[in-house]
Design a protein around this motif. Sequence first.
Motif, short mmCIF file in Angstrom:
data_model
loop_
_atom_site.label_atom_id
_atom_site.label_comp_id
_atom_site.label_asym_id
_atom_site.label_seq_id
_atom_site.Cartn_x
_atom_site.Cartn_y
_atom_site.Cartn_z
N PRO A 85 0.80 -1.23 0.00
CA PRO A 85 0.00 0.00 0.00
C PRO A 85 0.83 1.27 0.00
O PRO A 85 1.96 1.31 0.50
CB PRO A 85 -0.79 -0.10 1.31
N LYS A 86 0.21 2.30 -0.60
CA LYS A 86 0.75 3.67 -0.52
C LYS A 86 -0.39 4.56 -0.04
O LYS A 86 -1.50 4.49 -0.55
CB LYS A 86 1.19 4.15 -1.91
N LEU A 87 -0.09 5.41 0.95
CA LEU A 87 -1.10 6.32 1.49
C LEU A 87 -0.73 7.75 1.15
O LEU A 87 0.45 8.12 1.19
CB LEU A 87 -1.19 6.18 3.02
N HIS A 119 -8.88 12.28 6.14
CA HIS A 119 -9.11 11.97 4.72
C HIS A 119 -7.82 11.44 4.11
O HIS A 119 -6.76 12.01 4.32
CB HIS A 119 -9.53 13.23 3.96
N LEU A 120 -7.94 10.37 3.36
CA LEU A 120 -6.75 9.90 2.66
C LEU A 120 -7.12 9.17 1.39
O LEU A 120 -8.26 8.73 1.20
CB LEU A 120 -5.90 9.01 3.57
N ARG A 121 -6.12 9.08 0.51
CA ARG A 121 -6.23 8.26 -0.68
C ARG A 121 -5.27 7.09 -0.49
O ARG A 121 -4.13 7.30 -0.06
CB ARG A 121 -5.82 9.07 -1.92
N TYR A 122 -5.75 5.87 -0.72
CA TYR A 122 -4.82 4.75 -0.64
C TYR A 122 -4.84 3.96 -1.93
O TYR A 122 -5.87 3.88 -2.60
CB TYR A 122 -5.07 3.86 0.57
N TRP A 128 -4.34 -10.65 -6.65
CA TRP A 128 -4.10 -11.02 -8.05
C TRP A 128 -3.30 -9.96 -8.78
O TRP A 128 -3.05 -10.09 -9.99
CB TRP A 128 -5.44 -11.26 -8.76
N GLY A 129 -2.97 -8.88 -8.09
CA GLY A 129 -2.22 -7.80 -8.73
C GLY A 129 -3.10 -6.74 -9.35
O GLY A 129 -2.60 -5.85 -10.04
N ASN A 130 -4.41 -6.82 -9.14
CA ASN A 130 -5.31 -5.76 -9.62
C ASN A 130 -5.13 -4.51 -8.77
O ASN A 130 -5.07 -4.61 -7.54
CB ASN A 130 -6.78 -6.21 -9.54
N ALA A 131 -5.08 -3.37 -9.44
CA ALA A 131 -4.85 -2.11 -8.73
C ALA A 131 -6.07 -1.72 -7.90
O ALA A 131 -7.21 -1.92 -8.31
CB ALA A 131 -4.51 -1.01 -9.72
N ILE A 132 -5.79 -1.16 -6.73
CA ILE A 132 -6.83 -0.60 -5.85
C ILE A 132 -6.48 0.87 -5.66
O ILE A 132 -5.30 1.21 -5.45
CB ILE A 132 -6.83 -1.31 -4.49
N ASN A 133 -7.48 1.73 -5.75
CA ASN A 133 -7.25 3.16 -5.55
C ASN A 133 -8.53 3.75 -5.00
O ASN A 133 -9.54 3.78 -5.68
CB ASN A 133 -6.89 3.81 -6.91
N HIS A 146 -4.13 2.50 10.58
CA HIS A 146 -3.70 1.58 11.64
C HIS A 146 -3.03 0.34 11.03
O HIS A 146 -1.93 -0.04 11.45
CB HIS A 146 -4.92 1.18 12.48
N GLU A 147 -3.69 -0.26 10.02
CA GLU A 147 -3.15 -1.50 9.45
C GLU A 147 -1.84 -1.25 8.70
O GLU A 147 -0.90 -2.03 8.81
CB GLU A 147 -4.17 -2.17 8.53
N CYS A 148 -1.79 -0.16 7.93
CA CYS A 148 -0.57 0.11 7.17
C CYS A 148 0.59 0.50 8.09
O CYS A 148 1.75 0.24 7.76
CB CYS A 148 -0.84 1.17 6.10
N ASP A 149 0.28 1.06 9.25
CA ASP A 149 1.33 1.32 10.24
C ASP A 149 2.03 0.02 10.66
O ASP A 149 3.24 0.02 10.92
CB ASP A 149 0.74 1.99 11.49
#
Length: 182
Positions: A85-87, A119-122, A128-133, A146-149
């Motif tokens: 992930p990228k936040l 507010h954030l964009r992740y 499967w390698g499908n992009a999430i945005n 919390h989880e990405c921390d």
Amino acid sequence: MAVKAILKMGEPSLLIKAKEVKNFGSPELLQLLQDMRDTMSQANGAGLAAPQIGVDLQVVIFGTDQLNPRYPDAQPVPKTVLINPKLEYLDEPSGDLEMGWEGCLSVPGMRGLVPRYKHLRYSGFDEWGNAINRQVSGFHARVVQHECDHLLGILYPMRMTDMSQFGFVDVLFPDLGPHEDD
Ligand code: NI
């Protein structure tokens, strides 16, 4: 079913930066996700990161189909697998943080008041390698932070700014009634 032991605060491996996933769709990754789902649902958690079961990879799962009894006031969050992930915090540079109560399966029986961006964009990938945005706010944004921390080796008490707001859940919220260990 493969319910794994959840590592608790004090374990050195909870404090390291997790590695990127390279092989999407691999049997090992799919097995890891099944283990994480089994472990999270048995513990009644709102989210789980791979390092919490001793796997050094940037993999988190979060979300619930229905309201989580541990977070009765929370908005439902869609069930999500998020890898590498990228936040991006949309409240910056104003730094408009919101306080909210958090618990963690690695810090059983405790709750703390934690500042998070509203507010954030992740972005990232599913198994499967499908992009999430996604652009999210409120409880959804809090859960993701919390989880990405966990992937950065950060547990929520390390984000707290007022340690007087850290305590045992049955003392802080005596009216909550019977609850899970965490
Ligand atoms: Ni946690």
